[in-house]
Scaffold this motif. Structure first.
Motif, PDB file in Angstrom:
ATOM      1  N   GLY A 190      33.982  52.249  47.752  1.00  0.00           N
ATOM      2  CA  GLY A 190      34.185  51.167  46.653  1.00  0.00           C
ATOM      3  C   GLY A 190      34.337  49.589  47.181  1.00  0.00           C
ATOM      4  N   LEU A 191      34.262  49.464  48.580  1.00  0.00           N
ATOM      5  CA  LEU A 191      34.101  48.296  49.022  1.00  0.00           C
ATOM      6  C   LEU A 191      32.662  47.623  49.079  1.00  0.00           C
ATOM      7  CD1 LEU A 191      36.280  48.477  52.313  1.00  0.00           C
ATOM      8  CD2 LEU A 191      37.012  47.824  50.356  1.00  0.00           C
ATOM      9  N   ASP A 233      11.599  33.801  38.866  1.00  0.00           N
ATOM     10  CA  ASP A 233      12.972  34.121  38.724  1.00  0.00           C
ATOM     11  C   ASP A 233      13.699  33.940  40.160  1.00  0.00           C
ATOM     12  OD1 ASP A 233      12.763  34.930  36.101  1.00  0.00           O
ATOM     13  OD2 ASP A 233      12.054  36.867  36.437  1.00  0.00           O
ATOM     14  N   ALA A 234      15.004  33.544  40.141  1.00  0.00           N
ATOM     15  CA  ALA A 234      15.747  33.526  41.266  1.00  0.00           C
ATOM     16  C   ALA A 234      16.654  34.613  41.326  1.00  0.00           C
ATOM     17  CB  ALA A 234      16.684  32.168  41.253  1.00  0.00           C
ATOM     18  N   ILE A 235      16.763  35.347  42.439  1.00  0.00           N
ATOM     19  CA  ILE A 235      17.561  36.658  42.548  1.00  0.00           C
ATOM     20  C   ILE A 235      18.552  36.570  43.339  1.00  0.00           C
ATOM     21  CG2 ILE A 235      16.923  38.997  43.582  1.00  0.00           C
ATOM     22  CD1 ILE A 235      15.014  38.754  41.441  1.00  0.00           C
ATOM     23  N   THR A 236      19.567  37.205  42.697  1.00  0.00           N
ATOM     24  CA  THR A 236      20.831  37.329  43.273  1.00  0.00           C
ATOM     25  C   THR A 236      21.199  38.728  43.211  1.00  0.00           C
ATOM     26  OG1 THR A 236      22.059  36.777  41.478  1.00  0.00           O
ATOM     27  CG2 THR A 236      21.479  35.044  42.933  1.00  0.00           C
ATOM     28  N   PHE A 237      22.379  39.102  44.120  1.00  0.00           N
ATOM     29  CA  PHE A 237      22.583  40.767  43.998  1.00  0.00           C
ATOM     30  C   PHE A 237      23.878  40.794  44.856  1.00  0.00           C
ATOM     31  CE2 PHE A 237      21.581  41.207  48.559  1.00  0.00           C
ATOM     32  CZ  PHE A 237      20.705  40.181  49.012  1.00  0.00           C
ATOM     33  N   ASP A 238      24.130  41.868  44.315  1.00  0.00           N
ATOM     34  CA  ASP A 238      25.696  42.465  44.657  1.00  0.00           C
ATOM     35  C   ASP A 238      25.659  44.101  44.938  1.00  0.00           C
ATOM     36  OD1 ASP A 238      28.101  39.997  44.463  1.00  0.00           O
ATOM     37  OD2 ASP A 238      26.819  39.948  42.467  1.00  0.00           O
ATOM     38  N   ALA A 239      26.410  44.441  45.902  1.00  0.00           N
ATOM     39  CA  ALA A 239      26.124  45.786  46.069  1.00  0.00           C
ATOM     40  C   ALA A 239      27.543  46.336  46.557  1.00  0.00           C
ATOM     41  CB  ALA A 239      25.157  46.136  47.279  1.00  0.00           C
ATOM     42  N   VAL A 240      27.680  47.289  46.164  1.00  0.00           N
ATOM     43  CA  VAL A 240      28.966  48.217  46.494  1.00  0.00           C
ATOM     44  C   VAL A 240      28.566  49.455  47.453  1.00  0.00           C
ATOM     45  CG1 VAL A 240      29.028  49.568  44.544  1.00  0.00           C
ATOM     46  CG2 VAL A 240      31.263  48.869  45.753  1.00  0.00           C
ATOM     47  N   ILE A 241      29.469  49.778  48.261  1.00  0.00           N
ATOM     48  CA  ILE A 241      29.282  51.053  49.104  1.00  0.00           C
ATOM     49  C   ILE A 241      30.063  52.305  48.104  1.00  0.00           C
ATOM     50  CG2 ILE A 241      30.157  52.486  51.296  1.00  0.00           C
ATOM     51  CD1 ILE A 241      30.507  49.784  52.423  1.00  0.00           C
ATOM     52  N   ALA A 287      32.682  44.610  55.361  1.00  0.00           N
ATOM     53  CA  ALA A 287      32.933  46.218  55.114  1.00  0.00           C
ATOM     54  C   ALA A 287      31.750  46.984  55.609  1.00  0.00           C
ATOM     55  CB  ALA A 287      33.350  46.424  53.861  1.00  0.00           C
ATOM     56  N   TYR A 288      30.564  46.382  55.182  1.00  0.00           N
ATOM     57  CA  TYR A 288      29.289  47.131  55.629  1.00  0.00           C
ATOM     58  C   TYR A 288      29.071  47.035  56.924  1.00  0.00           C
ATOM     59  CZ  TYR A 288      24.605  48.921  54.396  1.00  0.00           C
ATOM     60  OH  TYR A 288      23.768  49.828  54.272  1.00  0.00           O
ATOM     61  N   ASP A 289      29.034  45.969  57.361  1.00  0.00           N
ATOM     62  CA  ASP A 289      28.771  45.874  58.951  1.00  0.00           C
ATOM     63  C   ASP A 289      29.815  46.504  59.691  1.00  0.00           C
ATOM     64  OD1 ASP A 289      26.725  44.188  58.662  1.00  0.00           O
ATOM     65  OD2 ASP A 289      27.868  42.204  58.841  1.00  0.00           O
ATOM     66  N   GLU A 290      31.058  46.537  59.248  1.00  0.00           N
ATOM     67  CA  GLU A 290      32.235  47.492  59.798  1.00  0.00           C
ATOM     68  C   GLU A 290      31.845  48.772  60.007  1.00  0.00           C
ATOM     69  OE1 GLU A 290      36.706  47.684  58.960  1.00  0.00           O
ATOM     70  OE2 GLU A 290      35.956  45.619  58.577  1.00  0.00           O
ATOM     71  N   LEU A 291      31.547  49.189  58.675  1.00  0.00           N
ATOM     72  CA  LEU A 291      30.921  50.637  58.557  1.00  0.00           C
ATOM     73  C   LEU A 291      29.956  51.098  59.514  1.00  0.00           C
ATOM     74  CD1 LEU A 291      31.016  53.622  57.368  1.00  0.00           C
ATOM     75  CD2 LEU A 291      29.799  52.475  55.419  1.00  0.00           C
ATOM     76  N   PHE A 292      28.807  50.247  59.847  1.00  0.00           N
ATOM     77  CA  PHE A 292      27.795  50.580  60.595  1.00  0.00           C
ATOM     78  C   PHE A 292      28.450  50.589  61.861  1.00  0.00           C
ATOM     79  CE2 PHE A 292      23.291  50.633  58.864  1.00  0.00           C
ATOM     80  CZ  PHE A 292      23.752  51.189  57.552  1.00  0.00           C
ATOM     81  N   ALA A 293      29.187  49.487  61.983  1.00  0.00           N
ATOM     82  CA  ALA A 293      29.766  49.532  63.616  1.00  0.00           C
ATOM     83  C   ALA A 293      30.267  50.783  64.117  1.00  0.00           C
ATOM     84  CB  ALA A 293      30.545  48.320  63.789  1.00  0.00           C
TER      85      ALA A 293
END
Lengths: 329, 185
Positions: A15-16, A109-117, A76-82
């Motif tokens: 959810g992070l 088109d200009a691309i933006t993105f958000d991602a969730v675990i 959060a993603y970096d922390e999980l990977f670490a």
């Protein structure tokens, strides 16, 4: 080696955010589309000309960090990977990709993105190794409008140890020595192959057991094998390979001159030349600095057929067979 | 070349014609199989696919580092597989088809020197407007399906398998919307 990670410690990441307000490094553009189509061998006219759209399957490519790395990756993603790296799950392989395309992407088109675990799995063991599956879901926007969703699953794992040749030769399994068979292994250390003999009825037995199979007596003494024997039966091991063993190799059931049988390697003859009835002679093979094992050497009976004479000299080289004669039961 | 609507001679269910690439019309019905596509998995394909997808993971271009990580060689990245699966299906249905969804799972890696054979089979067809069987929507009456930019034709789900020398490299489903029959999208 990998340390165990409590699944709970990983689940807290669910959810992070995995990426927040990520920005595609390039606008959707014709050169990258063309390079993609060249690589894929995709000649569809939909991807060229004034009305060109980008191949929809390029969705993720527009969000990639490239050589200069990712921007917008969350803490959060970096922390999980670490955490996973620290536990030894250092390798990554992508396993699943689910993309939905809501509107086509066009040059400019200009691309933006958000991602969730979305989820972090329990520890799983796969063919590649043991690790955790991490699933993320990304919303990809073009000029602010949702253009596609991208669910991605990777396995973060510790590669299955492959036999690293030479570096660290695996050792043969250690024998399990207990009160019932300690005498046998003492004999091996002295290069004597000891057979148990029932003190009541005189029956010889091997392998070592606490009681006599014939009369149940628990009294026994030992006799030393002469070292002569014949191949009573055998198998050739091809698969699976075990550490410290180098298939194919022959495993023989050797009938000793005294009448009991013992399982061990047949050496001194190619694995495919071992035959039932073949005369063999005991010798002791040093496996490593702390282990010696009784094995059976087939005589150099030459290529001729006739099973040479009964006695096969074991003293040709090795020298380990020195003290195996004498003491008859 | 928009192709006209085809009837359903076999009465087997849905079957509509769509523009198949150039001139031939491709009938689409549940159970229809796509012609196999053979992909030579060359080192060049693996590397160019990785770079075209902006994936610089060493396991996709550096054999020595791939070996250090326990892989016998470099291997194809998932984005390239995804692109090939998409291409396979759009090649079949022609440039006017709209890709809606590609969902894939990887199995045996694609190593250099191998050959991957893609095969596909239509597992579901839904007419625009939700009509359940082979309605011949030659007219303009077909209401837009829920999907955003649709040109309103039938939606088909294709099950795709890409098998290499080691087994199934990829399994997945591709959902496409076919151009409304009878006209260009």
């Amino acid at each position: 080696m990998t340390g165990d990670l409590a699944h709970a410690a990983l689940k807290v990441f669910e959810g992070l955010p995995a990426a927040t307000a990520g920005v595609g490094k390039d606008l959707v553009n014709e050169p990258m589309i063309r390079h993609w189509c060249e690589a894929m061998g995709d000649t569809s006219p939909a991807y060229e000309g004034p009305d060109a759209i980008a191949p929809p399957t390029m969705l993720q490519a527009w969000t990639m960090g490239g050589l200069s790395g990712h921007q917008g990756r969350s803490g959060a993603y970096d922390e999980l990977f670490a955490l996973l790296d620290g536990a030894g799950y250092t390798s990554v392989v992508a396993t699943d990709c689910e993309q939905e395309y809501l509107r086509p992407l066009r040059p400019g088109d200009a691309i933006t993105f958000d991602a969730v675990i979305e989820s972090v799995s329990e520890r799983k063991t796969t063919k590649l190794g043991t690790g955790h599956f991490v699933t993320t879901r990304m919303d990809v926007r073009a000029d602010g409008e949702l253009a596609g969703t991208h669910r991605f699953r990777i396995l973060k794992y510790a590669p299955t140890a492959r036999p690293l040749p030479e570096k660290k030769a695996a050792r043969r399994p250690r024998p399990v020595v207990n009160r019932d068979n300690a005498g046998f292994w003492e004999g091996v250390r002295e290069h004597r192959l000891l057979i148990q003999r029932c003190s009541s009825c005189g029956t010889l037995r091997f392998p070592w057991l606490p009681g006599c199979g014939a009369c149940a007596s628990q009294e026994w003494s030992t006799v030393e094998a002469s070292g002569e024997g014949t191949v009573f039966s055998y198998v050739v091991m091809h698969h699976p390979p075990f550490p410290a063993f180098d298939p194919p190799y022959a495993v023989g059931l050797i009938e000793l001159a005294e009448g009991v049988r013992i399982i061990s390697n047949v050496v001194g003859v190619p694995y495919d030349k071992v035959r039932t009835g073949m005369p063999v002679r005991l010798e002791f093979m040093r496996v490593d600095e702390e282990l010696e094992l009784p094995v059976f050497r087939a005589g150099d009976a030459g290529p001729g057929s006739g099973c040479a004479s009964g006695v096969v000299s074991g003293g040709d080289s090795g020298g380990v067979s020195g003290g195996a004669s004498g003491g008859e039961g | 070349m928009g192709a006209g609507v085809k009837g359903d001679p076999g009465g087997e269910g849905m079957s509509v014609g769509v523009g198949g690439g150039a001139e031939s019309a491709v009938a689409i019905s549940v159970g229809a199989e796509l012609a196999p596509l053979e992909i030579a998995v060359t080192r060049t394909l693996i590397v160019s696919g990785a770079i075209a997808s902006r994936d610089y993971q060493d396991v996709h271009h550096d054999a020595e580092l791939a070996k250090e990580k326990g892989s016998p060689d470099i291997f194809m990245n998932i984005l390239t597989t995804n692109g090939l699966v998409g291409r396979y299906v759009t090649d079949h249905f022609g440039p006017t088809v709209v890709l809606r969804k590609v969902a894939i799972r990887l199995g045996a890696p694609n190593y250099p020197g191998d050959t991957m054979v893609l095969t596909g089979k239509v597992t579901a067809v839904e007419q625009a407007g939700g009509s359940e069987s082979g309605s011949e929507s030659g007219s303009e009456s077909g209401s837009e399906s829920g999907a955003g930019n649709g040109s309103g034709g039938a939606t088909a789900v294709v099950r795709v398998v890409g098998a290499n020398g080691l087994g199934a490299h990829v399994t997945g489903t591709v959902t496409v919307t076919l151009p409304k029959s009878g006209g260009q999208a």
